[in-house]
Design a protein around this motif. Structure first.
Motif, PDB file in Angstrom:
ATOM      1  N   ALA A 235     -11.526  37.399  79.480  1.00  0.00           N
ATOM      2  CA  ALA A 235     -11.881  37.953  80.708  1.00  0.00           C
ATOM      3  C   ALA A 235     -12.674  38.462  81.562  1.00  0.00           C
ATOM      4  CB  ALA A 235     -10.239  37.473  81.307  1.00  0.00           C
ATOM      5  N   LYS A 236     -12.915  39.352  80.512  1.00  0.00           N
ATOM      6  CA  LYS A 236     -13.522  41.018  81.644  1.00  0.00           C
ATOM      7  C   LYS A 236     -14.598  40.912  80.526  1.00  0.00           C
ATOM      8  CE  LYS A 236     -10.013  42.801  84.400  1.00  0.00           C
ATOM      9  NZ  LYS A 236      -8.832  44.298  84.037  1.00  0.00           N
ATOM     10  N   ALA A 237     -16.062  41.943  81.594  1.00  0.00           N
ATOM     11  CA  ALA A 237     -17.078  42.472  80.672  1.00  0.00           C
ATOM     12  C   ALA A 237     -16.837  43.429  79.541  1.00  0.00           C
ATOM     13  CB  ALA A 237     -18.581  42.611  81.842  1.00  0.00           C
ATOM     14  N   TYR A 238     -16.941  43.803  78.609  1.00  0.00           N
ATOM     15  CA  TYR A 238     -16.261  44.714  77.240  1.00  0.00           C
ATOM     16  C   TYR A 238     -17.655  45.894  77.811  1.00  0.00           C
ATOM     17  CZ  TYR A 238     -16.393  47.064  72.745  1.00  0.00           C
ATOM     18  OH  TYR A 238     -16.463  47.518  72.035  1.00  0.00           O
ATOM     19  N   ARG A 239     -18.766  45.164  77.285  1.00  0.00           N
ATOM     20  CA  ARG A 239     -19.801  46.692  77.567  1.00  0.00           C
ATOM     21  C   ARG A 239     -19.633  47.105  79.238  1.00  0.00           C
ATOM     22  NH1 ARG A 239     -25.129  46.868  79.188  1.00  0.00           N
ATOM     23  NH2 ARG A 239     -25.439  44.634  80.062  1.00  0.00           N
TER      24      ARG A 239
ATOM     25  N   ASP B  70     -22.640  31.935  85.312  1.00  0.00           N
ATOM     26  CA  ASP B  70     -21.225  33.150  84.006  1.00  0.00           C
ATOM     27  C   ASP B  70     -20.236  32.388  82.899  1.00  0.00           C
ATOM     28  OD1 ASP B  70     -19.031  34.667  83.847  1.00  0.00           O
ATOM     29  OD2 ASP B  70     -18.482  35.029  85.154  1.00  0.00           O
ATOM     30  N   TRP B  71     -20.499  33.534  81.973  1.00  0.00           N
ATOM     31  CA  TRP B  71     -20.378  32.776  80.899  1.00  0.00           C
ATOM     32  C   TRP B  71     -19.130  32.760  80.511  1.00  0.00           C
ATOM     33  CZ3 TRP B  71     -16.370  35.848  78.832  1.00  0.00           C
ATOM     34  CH2 TRP B  71     -15.973  37.540  79.412  1.00  0.00           C
ATOM     35  N   ARG B  72     -18.496  32.894  81.645  1.00  0.00           N
ATOM     36  CA  ARG B  72     -16.114  32.260  82.070  1.00  0.00           C
ATOM     37  C   ARG B  72     -16.027  30.668  81.552  1.00  0.00           C
ATOM     38  NH1 ARG B  72     -16.166  38.265  83.610  1.00  0.00           N
ATOM     39  NH2 ARG B  72     -17.463  37.263  84.799  1.00  0.00           N
ATOM     40  N   PRO B  73     -16.560  30.272  82.632  1.00  0.00           N
ATOM     41  CA  PRO B  73     -16.760  28.803  81.961  1.00  0.00           C
ATOM     42  C   PRO B  73     -17.079  28.251  80.705  1.00  0.00           C
ATOM     43  CG  PRO B  73     -17.234  29.548  84.245  1.00  0.00           C
ATOM     44  CD  PRO B  73     -17.712  30.476  83.493  1.00  0.00           C
ATOM     45  N   GLY B  74     -18.146  28.927  80.943  1.00  0.00           N
ATOM     46  CA  GLY B  74     -19.029  28.123  79.248  1.00  0.00           C
ATOM     47  C   GLY B  74     -17.655  28.642  78.102  1.00  0.00           C
TER      48      GLY B  74
ATOM     49  N   ASN C 180     -14.214  33.458  69.770  1.00  0.00           N
ATOM     50  CA  ASN C 180     -15.101  32.440  70.705  1.00  0.00           C
ATOM     51  C   ASN C 180     -15.405  33.727  71.537  1.00  0.00           C
ATOM     52  OD1 ASN C 180     -15.549  30.363  71.350  1.00  0.00           O
ATOM     53  ND2 ASN C 180     -13.648  29.564  72.500  1.00  0.00           N
ATOM     54  N   SER C 181     -13.638  34.277  72.091  1.00  0.00           N
ATOM     55  CA  SER C 181     -14.434  35.183  73.569  1.00  0.00           C
ATOM     56  C   SER C 181     -16.285  36.565  73.150  1.00  0.00           C
ATOM     57  CB  SER C 181     -13.509  36.226  73.703  1.00  0.00           C
ATOM     58  OG  SER C 181     -12.416  35.428  74.122  1.00  0.00           O
ATOM     59  N   GLY C 182     -15.315  37.077  71.514  1.00  0.00           N
ATOM     60  CA  GLY C 182     -16.646  37.478  71.379  1.00  0.00           C
ATOM     61  C   GLY C 182     -18.032  37.606  71.367  1.00  0.00           C
ATOM     62  N   ASN C 183     -18.317  36.520  70.654  1.00  0.00           N
ATOM     63  CA  ASN C 183     -19.571  35.546  70.560  1.00  0.00           C
ATOM     64  C   ASN C 183     -20.180  35.095  72.586  1.00  0.00           C
ATOM     65  OD1 ASN C 183     -20.597  35.392  67.327  1.00  0.00           O
ATOM     66  ND2 ASN C 183     -18.776  33.690  67.752  1.00  0.00           N
ATOM     67  N   TRP C 184     -19.424  34.788  72.900  1.00  0.00           N
ATOM     68  CA  TRP C 184     -20.355  34.643  74.095  1.00  0.00           C
ATOM     69  C   TRP C 184     -20.247  35.700  74.774  1.00  0.00           C
ATOM     70  CZ3 TRP C 184     -21.233  30.708  77.304  1.00  0.00           C
ATOM     71  CH2 TRP C 184     -20.849  29.396  76.814  1.00  0.00           C
ATOM     72  N   GLN C 185     -19.649  36.620  74.784  1.00  0.00           N
ATOM     73  CA  GLN C 185     -19.833  38.036  75.717  1.00  0.00           C
ATOM     74  C   GLN C 185     -21.420  38.040  74.584  1.00  0.00           C
ATOM     75  OE1 GLN C 185     -17.813  40.294  77.484  1.00  0.00           O
ATOM     76  NE2 GLN C 185     -15.854  40.032  77.554  1.00  0.00           N
TER      77      GLN C 185
ATOM     78  N   THR D 242     -23.322  40.805  77.701  1.00  0.00           N
ATOM     79  CA  THR D 242     -21.676  41.829  77.735  1.00  0.00           C
ATOM     80  C   THR D 242     -21.475  42.420  77.306  1.00  0.00           C
ATOM     81  OG1 THR D 242     -20.241  40.286  78.515  1.00  0.00           O
ATOM     82  CG2 THR D 242     -21.892  40.189  80.402  1.00  0.00           C
ATOM     83  N   GLY D 243     -21.496  41.940  75.688  1.00  0.00           N
ATOM     84  CA  GLY D 243     -20.513  42.405  74.805  1.00  0.00           C
ATOM     85  C   GLY D 243     -20.925  43.558  73.961  1.00  0.00           C
ATOM     86  N   ASN D 244     -20.937  43.248  72.451  1.00  0.00           N
ATOM     87  CA  ASN D 244     -21.408  44.029  71.350  1.00  0.00           C
ATOM     88  C   ASN D 244     -22.855  43.779  71.217  1.00  0.00           C
ATOM     89  OD1 ASN D 244     -18.273  42.930  70.808  1.00  0.00           O
ATOM     90  ND2 ASN D 244     -18.789  45.657  70.780  1.00  0.00           N
ATOM     91  N   ASP D 245     -23.570  43.280  71.517  1.00  0.00           N
ATOM     92  CA  ASP D 245     -24.714  43.079  71.425  1.00  0.00           C
ATOM     93  C   ASP D 245     -25.453  44.229  72.023  1.00  0.00           C
ATOM     94  OD1 ASP D 245     -27.688  43.321  70.835  1.00  0.00           O
ATOM     95  OD2 ASP D 245     -28.018  40.785  72.036  1.00  0.00           O
ATOM     96  N   SER D 246     -26.573  44.875  70.668  1.00  0.00           N
ATOM     97  CA  SER D 246     -27.137  46.323  71.645  1.00  0.00           C
ATOM     98  C   SER D 246     -28.678  45.929  71.450  1.00  0.00           C
ATOM     99  CB  SER D 246     -27.542  47.045  69.864  1.00  0.00           C
ATOM    100  OG  SER D 246     -28.118  46.030  68.767  1.00  0.00           O
ATOM    101  N   ARG D 247     -28.382  44.948  72.114  1.00  0.00           N
ATOM    102  CA  ARG D 247     -30.043  44.155  73.305  1.00  0.00           C
ATOM    103  C   ARG D 247     -29.071  43.273  74.086  1.00  0.00           C
ATOM    104  NH1 ARG D 247     -33.668  41.959  68.444  1.00  0.00           N
ATOM    105  NH2 ARG D 247     -35.223  42.133  70.625  1.00  0.00           N
TER     106      ARG D 247
END
Length: 440
Positions: A275-279, A338-342, A358-363, A368-373
């Motif tokens: 539900a929330k942006a990780y980064r 927005d990534w959340r509906p996807g 599912n959530s980690g890969n979408w972010q 908004t997630g763990n991608d360093s780029r």
């Protein structure tokens, strides 16, 4: 009735091989009650997964009966039902596999409180991941935020021993086992069948190609990936057993299993991942376009590689991982939605849809997630030409373009107008304030 009794509460671990909770209970107790509670809170989120789950339960019951036991089925609140069954059979305690989602943590806290109230022991076991989510921690932090250092430590970590299935499961006398739920209709006509034996066969059939994984896993048309993800998601297969089958911690395939563990430890530390942006500081300047979201979800965006992926999702309840990256990147980085509906669309259709991956890969894709780029984007046409160079994947799933020859299948808008009119295929969606260079 003499002897000791325990309850093993199954959740997302629907197998008997390498099941630490079941193996430990069967070794330490005279009688064991394998229990699954059909939880109405988790029902109806995905018809595809519900059907797969019910197939898994039927298969697990058959296996346990072959070992002399049975799968006890109850309906309702899993905490209340587990306590009720434990008291009915005079159990000393309850064992279950630890999980990481917000709901799993809440269930665990409630179960622990009720076990304490009723003077029952509660023990949590590994088994959902290869390395337990809290086992590896960076200096000064509670979890790894970047994959590469996690992978480095994970690869050198000591793994627990893989456990054989118990030779016998002895159920207490007189326990009503309950009826299996009726098998519901799924939404995807070509979805695979659930169950431990089916997953084991799939692993055995696919494992001879393990040495070629790095060459084949991105070939969209070749379709030679393992397709083990639904069986891992429901625990029909032990991730440790799958990794041991590869017998090479440095292999590209085992690296993918490490990504799975990575997102589980992220989710354990950040349960709001769906539900929330990780980064920290992530920019979420999304636009909202219901028509574009619907076109994307139904596979009629006019971008062939995206539509192919979404149509595979509808047909099979599964999508090639490269197509997942492309379709998610198109929604977020091209359409700007927005990534959340996807995430919600994927959650409805995917057999392997779970909270961490599912959530980690979408972010990750959305930035908004763990991608360093986080600002990287995937050009869908270039991706299609690289990973589906002959257009076989697109032609398989977008029959309107079956007659288009060569790479033109990836850019049908470049065909002469008289040809385009014969295709019955929409033009690409218009994207306000965007510069889709591939349409020029």
């Amino acid at each position: 009735m003499s002897g000791r009794t325990a309850v093993v509460l199954f959740t997302r671990d629907l197998r008997v091989h390498d099941h630490p909770a079941l193996a430990t209970a069967c070794a330490a107790f005279d009688r064991v009650v394998p229990l699954y509670v059909l939880d109405p809170t988790l029902a109806d989120h995905s018809p595809n997964r519900t059907r797969f789950l019910h197939q898994c339960l039927a298969a697990l019951r058959d296996t346990l009966r072959g070992l002399g036991g049975d799968l006890v089925i109850r309906r309702g609140d899993p905490v209340a039902e587990a306590i009720r069954v434990a008291r009915e059979v005079g159990a000393e305690g309850i064992g279950l596999s630890a999980d990481v989602s917000r709901y799993a943590h809440r269930r665990e806290r409630r179960l622990r409180a009720e076990c304490d109230r009723h003077r029952l022991a509660l023990r949590l076991f590994p088994g959902v991941t290869i390395v337990e989510p809290g086992a590896l921690r960076p200096g000064g932090g509670d979890h790894y935020r970047v994959f590469t250092p996690y992978h480095r430590v994970w690869s050198g970590a000591q793994w627990r021993a893989e456990l054989a299935a118990p030779r016998r499961v002895t159920l207490p006398d007189g326990v009503p086992v309950g009826r299996l739920p009726a098998l519901p209709r799924g939404e995807s006509p070509d979805a695979v069948v659930g169950g431990e034996a089916v997953g084991q066969r799939r692993l055995a059939q696919w494992s001879p190609t393990l040495h070629r994984y790095d060459d084949i896993h991105d070939d969209l048309a070749g379709d030679e990936t393992s397709r083990l993800s639904p069986y891992l998601r429901f625990g029909c297969l032990s991730p440790l057993a799958v990794a041991n089958r590869a017998d090479d911690r440095g292999s590209p395939f085992v690296r993918q299993l490490c990504w799975r563990d990575f997102y589980y430890q992220v989710t354990a530390a950040f349960p709001e991942i769906s539900a929330k942006a990780y980064r920290r500081g992530a920019t979420e300047d999304w636009r909202y376009d219901a028509a574009a979201l619907t076109a994307w979800s139904e596979g009629r965006t006019g971008m062939p590689i995206v539509d192919a992926g979404m149509r595979q999702l509808h047909a099979e309840g599964w999508m090639h991982n490269r197509a997942r990256l492309i379709t998610a990147g198109y929604l977020t980085k091209v359409l700007g939605l927005d990534w959340r509906p996807g995430l919600g669309v994927f959650s409805r259709w995917l057999l392997d849809g779970d909270v961490p991956n599912n959530s980690g890969n979408w972010q990750w894709v959305a930035g908004t997630g763990n991608d360093s780029r986080p600002y990287r984007g995937l050009n869908p046409v270039r991706q299609a030409e690289r990973y589906d160079p002959d257009g076989g994947y697109v032609r398989r799933w977008v029959p309107e373009l079956a007659a288009v020859a060569g790479k033109a299948v990836h850019q049908p808008w470049r065909l002469p107008p008289e040809v385009r009119r014969t295709l019955d295929y929409p033009p690409p969606l218009e994207v306000p304030d965007a510069d889709p260079v591939w349409l020029r």
